[in-house]
Design a protein around this motif. Structure first.
Motif, PDB file in Angstrom:
ATOM      1  N   SER A  23       9.004  -5.730  -4.287  1.00  0.00           N
ATOM      2  CA  SER A  23       7.594  -5.831  -4.022  1.00  0.00           C
ATOM      3  C   SER A  23       6.364  -6.312  -5.248  1.00  0.00           C
ATOM      4  O   SER A  23       7.903  -6.782  -6.196  1.00  0.00           O
ATOM      5  CB  SER A  23       6.602  -4.306  -4.192  1.00  0.00           C
ATOM      6  N   HIS A  24       5.576  -7.187  -4.906  1.00  0.00           N
ATOM      7  CA  HIS A  24       5.546  -8.129  -6.219  1.00  0.00           C
ATOM      8  C   HIS A  24       3.890  -8.740  -5.910  1.00  0.00           C
ATOM      9  O   HIS A  24       3.652  -9.036  -6.077  1.00  0.00           O
ATOM     10  CB  HIS A  24       6.160  -9.599  -6.233  1.00  0.00           C
ATOM     11  N   ASN A  25       3.014  -7.489  -6.085  1.00  0.00           N
ATOM     12  CA  ASN A  25       1.969  -7.451  -6.936  1.00  0.00           C
ATOM     13  C   ASN A  25       0.872  -8.552  -7.444  1.00  0.00           C
ATOM     14  O   ASN A  25      -0.092  -8.499  -6.583  1.00  0.00           O
ATOM     15  CB  ASN A  25       1.330  -5.740  -7.011  1.00  0.00           C
ATOM     16  N   ASN A  26       1.955  -8.857  -8.028  1.00  0.00           N
ATOM     17  CA  ASN A  26       0.866 -10.037  -9.218  1.00  0.00           C
ATOM     18  C   ASN A  26       1.309 -10.988  -9.215  1.00  0.00           C
ATOM     19  O   ASN A  26       1.148 -11.909  -9.900  1.00  0.00           O
ATOM     20  CB  ASN A  26       1.216  -9.921 -10.216  1.00  0.00           C
ATOM     21  N   ASP A  67       0.145 -11.344   3.109  1.00  0.00           N
ATOM     22  CA  ASP A  67      -0.606 -11.788   1.784  1.00  0.00           C
ATOM     23  C   ASP A  67       0.681 -11.937   0.047  1.00  0.00           C
ATOM     24  O   ASP A  67      -0.240 -11.696  -0.819  1.00  0.00           O
ATOM     25  CB  ASP A  67      -1.514  -9.810   1.406  1.00  0.00           C
ATOM     26  N   LYS A  69       2.453 -10.072  -1.015  1.00  0.00           N
ATOM     27  CA  LYS A  69       3.161  -8.919  -1.689  1.00  0.00           C
ATOM     28  C   LYS A  69       4.096  -8.389  -2.047  1.00  0.00           C
ATOM     29  O   LYS A  69       3.951  -7.571  -3.388  1.00  0.00           O
ATOM     30  CB  LYS A  69       1.467  -8.208  -2.172  1.00  0.00           C
ATOM     31  N   SER A  70       4.731  -8.934  -1.375  1.00  0.00           N
ATOM     32  CA  SER A  70       6.176  -8.032  -1.056  1.00  0.00           C
ATOM     33  C   SER A  70       6.806  -9.712  -0.341  1.00  0.00           C
ATOM     34  O   SER A  70       6.409 -10.111   0.195  1.00  0.00           O
ATOM     35  CB  SER A  70       5.961  -7.106  -0.249  1.00  0.00           C
TER      36      SER A  70
END
Lengths: 110, 114
Positions: A23-26, A67, A69-70
């Motif tokens: 996960s890498h939301n930013n 997106d 984000k992952s």
């Protein structure tokens, strides 16, 4: 730099497909996603890198949703020799500062 | 042929001593790094050099002094060694091309401070 979150450890059996999600939301617009593999007593080794959608090479596949984000590293038909720590990194390609997270310890059993 | 090499592979020394670790890459890369991996296996960047110029110093104590005599070499000198310096030190190199970067790591130097 974007922070990454991965499972601490995973177990699998020989011949199975292993999927490790990060996960890498930013994540920023210019960030690439890179995965490294580290065996005991060795330095990390590049596995695969991608920006979006799907990337495949002779070792693994990398799936990145729209997106971004992952991301999911997919190792097909793992063997005992795939037992290692897998690191997910997110950052501007060519950036000088690379942040390694804790990684995912994959243990492949016979 | 070894792409990124480090010497020595093992280093055992007493507290207070000064020691150096050498790194060489034969890949023609323009960027080199030093990382520290502690007993908990966290890999932390220490320094980054691009074309022999220091780019990143990640709040590393002044006792650590990197030196890059040319683009193919990045050495690490450590003064007044402390117990907490015990770790594995990895050198890495990369070529900074727009859109792609892959870091190649050396085999590591295992430092034990007694």
């Amino acid at each position: 730099l974007a922070k990454t979150t991965q499972p601490i450890s995973m177990d699998s059996y020989e011949g199975q497909e292993v999927n490790i999600t990060c996960s890498h939301n930013n994540i920023a617009t210019n960030d690439y996603i890179t995965w490294y593999q580290q065996f005991p007593s060795q330095g990390p080794r590049f596995i695969i890198q991608g920006y979006k959608t799907k990337v495949t090479n002779e070792v693994a596949s990398l799936f990145i949703p729209a997106d971004r984000k992952s991301s999911t590293l997919s190792l097909p038909r793992v063997s005992l020799s795939d037992t290692a720590v897998y690191y997910c990194l997110v950052g501007i390609t060519g950036g000088f500062k690379t942040i390694f997270g804790a990684g995912t310890r994959l243990f492949v059993k016979a | 042929d070894t792409a990124v090499s480090q010497t020595p592979k093992y280093l055992v020394t007493q507290m207070g001593n000064d020691k150096s670790i050498k790194c060489e890459q034969n890949l023609g890369h323009d960027t080199m790094y030093w990382y520290k991996q502690d007993s908990k296996k966290f890999l932390k960047i220490m320094f980054s050099y691009n074309n022999k110029e220091l780019i990143i110093n990640e709040t590393v104590p002044n006792r650590f002094s990197p030196k890059s005599p040319d683009k193919a070499h990045l050495n690490l000198h450590i003064n007044s060694l402390e117990l907490g310096d015990s770790a594995v030190y990895f050198c890495a190199s990369s070529l900074r091309l727009a859109g792609q970067e892959t870091q190649y790591f050396g085999p590591g130097t295992r430092l034990l401070v007694l």
